[in-house]
Design a protein around this motif. Structure first.
Motif, PDB file in Angstrom:
ATOM      1  N   THR A 250      50.020  41.271  35.982  1.00  0.00           N
ATOM      2  CA  THR A 250      50.446  39.953  36.491  1.00  0.00           C
ATOM      3  C   THR A 250      49.238  39.418  37.316  1.00  0.00           C
ATOM      4  OG1 THR A 250      51.725  40.591  38.696  1.00  0.00           O
ATOM      5  CG2 THR A 250      52.975  40.527  36.263  1.00  0.00           C
ATOM      6  N   ALA A 251      49.454  38.104  37.694  1.00  0.00           N
ATOM      7  CA  ALA A 251      48.580  37.325  38.434  1.00  0.00           C
ATOM      8  C   ALA A 251      48.807  37.946  39.930  1.00  0.00           C
ATOM      9  CB  ALA A 251      48.927  35.907  38.377  1.00  0.00           C
ATOM     10  N   ALA A 252      50.008  38.057  40.232  1.00  0.00           N
ATOM     11  CA  ALA A 252      50.088  38.635  41.670  1.00  0.00           C
ATOM     12  C   ALA A 252      49.409  40.036  41.871  1.00  0.00           C
ATOM     13  CB  ALA A 252      51.666  38.667  42.120  1.00  0.00           C
ATOM     14  N   GLN A 253      49.535  40.769  40.981  1.00  0.00           N
ATOM     15  CA  GLN A 253      48.718  42.430  40.967  1.00  0.00           C
ATOM     16  C   GLN A 253      47.338  41.797  40.783  1.00  0.00           C
ATOM     17  OE1 GLN A 253      50.397  44.023  37.524  1.00  0.00           O
ATOM     18  NE2 GLN A 253      52.567  44.734  38.591  1.00  0.00           N
ATOM     19  N   MET A 254      46.893  41.105  40.112  1.00  0.00           N
ATOM     20  CA  MET A 254      45.485  40.833  40.051  1.00  0.00           C
ATOM     21  C   MET A 254      44.746  40.352  41.202  1.00  0.00           C
ATOM     22  SD  MET A 254      43.294  38.686  37.296  1.00  0.00           S
ATOM     23  CE  MET A 254      43.360  39.839  35.821  1.00  0.00           C
ATOM     24  N   LEU A 255      45.601  39.393  42.173  1.00  0.00           N
ATOM     25  CA  LEU A 255      45.292  38.865  43.384  1.00  0.00           C
ATOM     26  C   LEU A 255      45.093  40.345  44.499  1.00  0.00           C
ATOM     27  CD1 LEU A 255      44.527  36.731  45.331  1.00  0.00           C
ATOM     28  CD2 LEU A 255      46.745  36.439  45.646  1.00  0.00           C
ATOM     29  N   ALA A 256      46.189  40.969  44.581  1.00  0.00           N
ATOM     30  CA  ALA A 256      46.241  42.116  45.516  1.00  0.00           C
ATOM     31  C   ALA A 256      44.908  42.950  45.105  1.00  0.00           C
ATOM     32  CB  ALA A 256      47.448  42.852  45.225  1.00  0.00           C
ATOM     33  N   ALA A 257      44.758  43.105  43.728  1.00  0.00           N
ATOM     34  CA  ALA A 257      43.509  43.948  43.392  1.00  0.00           C
ATOM     35  C   ALA A 257      42.255  43.466  43.716  1.00  0.00           C
ATOM     36  CB  ALA A 257      43.480  44.164  41.773  1.00  0.00           C
ATOM     37  N   VAL A 258      41.957  42.054  43.757  1.00  0.00           N
ATOM     38  CA  VAL A 258      40.830  41.303  43.919  1.00  0.00           C
ATOM     39  C   VAL A 258      40.532  41.434  45.381  1.00  0.00           C
ATOM     40  CG1 VAL A 258      40.016  39.188  44.370  1.00  0.00           C
ATOM     41  CG2 VAL A 258      40.819  39.696  42.024  1.00  0.00           C
ATOM     42  N   ARG A 259      41.595  41.163  46.246  1.00  0.00           N
ATOM     43  CA  ARG A 259      41.492  41.445  47.628  1.00  0.00           C
ATOM     44  C   ARG A 259      41.146  42.690  48.236  1.00  0.00           C
ATOM     45  NH1 ARG A 259      47.008  37.757  49.342  1.00  0.00           N
ATOM     46  NH2 ARG A 259      46.101  35.658  49.118  1.00  0.00           N
ATOM     47  N   GLY A 260      41.673  43.540  47.510  1.00  0.00           N
ATOM     48  CA  GLY A 260      41.414  45.081  47.822  1.00  0.00           C
ATOM     49  C   GLY A 260      39.959  45.468  47.574  1.00  0.00           C
ATOM     50  N   ALA A 261      39.378  44.744  46.665  1.00  0.00           N
ATOM     51  CA  ALA A 261      37.873  44.899  45.984  1.00  0.00           C
ATOM     52  C   ALA A 261      37.091  44.438  46.974  1.00  0.00           C
ATOM     53  CB  ALA A 261      37.867  44.580  44.839  1.00  0.00           C
ATOM     54  N   LEU A 262      37.496  43.401  48.127  1.00  0.00           N
ATOM     55  CA  LEU A 262      36.411  42.876  48.752  1.00  0.00           C
ATOM     56  C   LEU A 262      36.142  44.002  50.122  1.00  0.00           C
ATOM     57  CD1 LEU A 262      38.000  39.191  48.863  1.00  0.00           C
ATOM     58  CD2 LEU A 262      36.251  40.139  47.541  1.00  0.00           C
ATOM     59  N   PRO A 263      34.788  43.690  50.592  1.00  0.00           N
ATOM     60  CA  PRO A 263      33.878  42.815  50.408  1.00  0.00           C
ATOM     61  C   PRO A 263      32.874  43.144  49.308  1.00  0.00           C
ATOM     62  CG  PRO A 263      32.963  44.020  51.862  1.00  0.00           C
ATOM     63  CD  PRO A 263      34.500  44.626  51.603  1.00  0.00           C
ATOM     64  N   VAL A 264      32.483  42.033  48.372  1.00  0.00           N
ATOM     65  CA  VAL A 264      31.300  42.151  47.413  1.00  0.00           C
ATOM     66  C   VAL A 264      30.194  41.023  47.708  1.00  0.00           C
ATOM     67  CG1 VAL A 264      32.971  43.041  45.763  1.00  0.00           C
ATOM     68  CG2 VAL A 264      32.982  40.641  45.945  1.00  0.00           C
ATOM     69  N   GLU A 265      29.158  40.968  46.951  1.00  0.00           N
ATOM     70  CA  GLU A 265      28.217  40.152  47.002  1.00  0.00           C
ATOM     71  C   GLU A 265      28.551  38.990  46.027  1.00  0.00           C
ATOM     72  OE1 GLU A 265      24.186  40.880  47.939  1.00  0.00           O
ATOM     73  OE2 GLU A 265      24.358  43.032  47.780  1.00  0.00           O
ATOM     74  N   ALA A 266      29.123  39.344  45.132  1.00  0.00           N
ATOM     75  CA  ALA A 266      29.377  38.180  44.098  1.00  0.00           C
ATOM     76  C   ALA A 266      30.592  38.317  43.358  1.00  0.00           C
ATOM     77  CB  ALA A 266      28.308  38.156  42.964  1.00  0.00           C
ATOM     78  N   ALA A 267      31.369  37.425  42.820  1.00  0.00           N
ATOM     79  CA  ALA A 267      32.530  37.743  42.242  1.00  0.00           C
ATOM     80  C   ALA A 267      32.574  36.736  40.994  1.00  0.00           C
ATOM     81  CB  ALA A 267      33.807  37.472  43.189  1.00  0.00           C
ATOM     82  N   VAL A 268      32.960  37.314  39.730  1.00  0.00           N
ATOM     83  CA  VAL A 268      33.040  36.845  38.738  1.00  0.00           C
ATOM     84  C   VAL A 268      34.321  36.586  38.143  1.00  0.00           C
ATOM     85  CG1 VAL A 268      31.984  36.239  36.163  1.00  0.00           C
ATOM     86  CG2 VAL A 268      30.582  37.381  37.993  1.00  0.00           C
ATOM     87  N   PHE A 269      34.907  35.478  37.963  1.00  0.00           N
ATOM     88  CA  PHE A 269      36.343  35.390  37.514  1.00  0.00           C
ATOM     89  C   PHE A 269      36.673  34.891  36.128  1.00  0.00           C
ATOM     90  CE2 PHE A 269      36.392  34.956  42.314  1.00  0.00           C
ATOM     91  CZ  PHE A 269      37.342  35.924  42.701  1.00  0.00           C
ATOM     92  N   ALA A 270      36.415  35.853  35.276  1.00  0.00           N
ATOM     93  CA  ALA A 270      36.439  35.484  34.097  1.00  0.00           C
ATOM     94  C   ALA A 270      37.785  35.585  33.287  1.00  0.00           C
ATOM     95  CB  ALA A 270      35.500  36.457  33.000  1.00  0.00           C
ATOM     96  N   ALA A 271      38.865  36.121  34.089  1.00  0.00           N
ATOM     97  CA  ALA A 271      40.292  36.414  33.553  1.00  0.00           C
ATOM     98  C   ALA A 271      40.918  35.006  33.253  1.00  0.00           C
ATOM     99  CB  ALA A 271      40.809  37.311  34.810  1.00  0.00           C
ATOM    100  N   ALA A 272      41.749  35.059  32.193  1.00  0.00           N
ATOM    101  CA  ALA A 272      42.540  33.858  31.843  1.00  0.00           C
ATOM    102  C   ALA A 272      43.803  34.221  32.546  1.00  0.00           C
ATOM    103  CB  ALA A 272      42.800  33.653  30.367  1.00  0.00           C
ATOM    104  N   VAL A 273      44.029  33.860  33.777  1.00  0.00           N
ATOM    105  CA  VAL A 273      45.291  33.998  34.714  1.00  0.00           C
ATOM    106  C   VAL A 273      46.315  33.034  34.136  1.00  0.00           C
ATOM    107  CG1 VAL A 273      46.270  34.203  36.729  1.00  0.00           C
ATOM    108  CG2 VAL A 273      44.104  34.850  36.289  1.00  0.00           C
ATOM    109  N   ALA A 274      47.551  33.295  34.025  1.00  0.00           N
ATOM    110  CA  ALA A 274      48.585  32.393  33.611  1.00  0.00           C
ATOM    111  C   ALA A 274      49.000  31.736  34.789  1.00  0.00           C
ATOM    112  CB  ALA A 274      49.870  33.361  33.174  1.00  0.00           C
ATOM    113  N   ASP A 275      49.046  30.423  34.677  1.00  0.00           N
ATOM    114  CA  ASP A 275      49.160  29.436  35.742  1.00  0.00           C
ATOM    115  C   ASP A 275      50.667  29.630  36.388  1.00  0.00           C
ATOM    116  OD1 ASP A 275      46.797  28.197  35.611  1.00  0.00           O
ATOM    117  OD2 ASP A 275      47.180  27.260  33.693  1.00  0.00           O
ATOM    118  N   TRP A 276      51.604  29.882  35.503  1.00  0.00           N
ATOM    119  CA  TRP A 276      52.879  30.093  35.866  1.00  0.00           C
ATOM    120  C   TRP A 276      53.443  31.478  35.825  1.00  0.00           C
ATOM    121  CZ3 TRP A 276      51.547  26.456  32.170  1.00  0.00           C
ATOM    122  CH2 TRP A 276      51.230  25.166  32.827  1.00  0.00           C
TER     123      TRP A 276
END
Length: 399
Positions: A250-276
């Motif tokens: 889910t989008a909520a799980q993806m956000l949690a994983a992204v936050r957990g991966a920080l800090p990084v020098e660059a981030a590329v958001f290529a995922a097609a995240v569902a809006d709702w």
């Protein structure tokens, strides 16, 4: 001209090693073959010897060879040792330091670079023991290529097929003549694939994303030396080799994983995240009735805006994607400003474009300095261009 010591393990993929020899010899490389007892069940010493135009080594106890400690000479004389196919057994021996035949003894006695091309049944490849061995070997500096995903000789399907000879040849060149790796040691985050937002245990809301573009971007960044954290939804393609893969739904799980991966020098958001997402998704299947059920929707978190808007710990470079069906550039420029991204990769995903689920893409790189249109390219070529631009931005100064 390079000198390759080729160890042929026991597996049906051994026939591909003959083609690898042909490719190496055609360009003038010298190949010395070591054939395991199991490998000889699939290819003959005569065929290897004829293609390599030299003797095949297969016996640790040869009086002629071992009178001069032949296994030591073999292990040190070559520029590179290639193990193809690298079976689960050979990988286990390498990881454990076993030396009970010529091949494993050569591998233990060497200080020469080693490249393995794994090949085995999908369950054997996915077994925790094999993955532990692979991690140990990589930690010891062993290079690897593959395996590929596809149909197996045993009738199963999945990762485990040995890489094609042309791909192994490229990997050999990468080890012997390493390319410039401008992103070596730099940590980069890539998101990819769709998200699935549950309606009930068997239904979900999703976007039409295969994950091919995000996967290609991650692979291109790894090729430039980056340490890539790859957060992927349920994509059609597997994560590329060399990344730290984090699978989410889910989008909520993806956000949690992204936050957990920080800090990084660059981030590329290529995922097609569902809006709702569906509020109050049920834990039981909604049964079909006379009337369609009414679904209450709520907005998902905006992962791109969340990271781009960080006051502390923001990546130096934040890249978003704008997949649009109309007014592509206008929407992309607005998204660049609204979400405080540094770059937006805009592409037309209308049905006529064939981008969603396809193998090609036509993109425009939108930045504060202007728009840069790229021709229609394979998704791999798009990824390579984007990775090169990211490397320039990170190594030459502020994005």
């Amino acid at each position: 001209m390079a000198h390759i010591l080729l160890i042929v393990g026991g597996g049906i993929a051994a026939y591909k090693s003959l083609e690898l020899v042909r490719l190496l010899r055609r360009r003038g490389d010298r190949v010395t073959p070591v054939l395991t007892r199991a490998g000889a069940e699939f290819v003959t010493p005569l065929s290897l010897s004829a293609l390599c135009e030299t003797k095949v080594y297969d016996d640790l106890w040869s009086l002629t060879d071992e009178a001069e400690m032949g296994h030591i000479q073999l292990s040190r004389a070559a520029d590179l040792i290639v193990v193809a196919p690298a079976t689960a057994d050979l990988m286990a021996k390498m990881a454990g330091g076993a030396a009970d035949d010529l091949a494993s003894t050569v591998l233990l006695a060497t200080d020469t670079p080693v490249l393995i091309a794994p090949a085995m049944n999908v369950r054997m490849w996915q077994h925790p023991a094999t993955q532990r061995n692979l991690a140990l070997l990589r930690g010891d500096g062993i290079h690897s290529v593959g395996p590929d995903e596809g149909a197996m000789a045993c009738g199963e399907y999945g990762p485990g097929r040995m890489a094609e000879p042309a791909a192994i040849l490229e990997a050999i060149d990468a080890v012997l003549r390493p390319a410039v790796r401008p992103l070596a040691g730099r940590r980069i985050l890539v998101t990819s694939g769709p998200t699935h937002e549950p309606i009930d245990p068997v239904r979900y809301i999703a976007n039409r994303s295969s994950g091919r573009q995000g996967t290609a971007i991650a692979a291109a960044l790894v090729a430039l030396g980056a340490e890539v954290t790859f957060v992927t939804g349920p994509a059609e393609v597997p994560p590329p080799p060399g990344v730290q893969a984090i699978r989410v739904e889910t989008a909520a799980q993806m956000l949690a994983a992204v936050r957990g991966a920080l800090p990084v020098e660059a981030a590329v958001f290529a995922a097609a995240v569902a809006d709702w997402h569906v509020t109050g998704a049920g834990d039981r299947k909604i049964k079909k009735g006379a009337e369609a059920p009414s679904l209450a929707l709520a907005q998902n978190p905006d992962i791109l805006a969340d990271v781009a808007g960080l006051a502390e710990g923001r990546p130096r470079l934040v890249v978003g994607f704008a997949a649009e069906t109309d007014d592509v550039l206008a929407h992309a420029r607005a998204k660049l400003t609204r979400k405080k991204a540094d770059w937006i990769v805009a592409n037309d995903v209308s049905p006529a474009s064939g981008v969603m689920g396809g193998t090609e893409n036509t993109v425009t790189l939108v930045t504060a300095q202007g728009d840069e249109g790229w021709p229609r390219l394979s998704k791999e070529a798009v990824a390579e261009r984007l990775a090169a631009r990211i490397a320039e931005a990170l190594t030459e100064g502020p994005a």
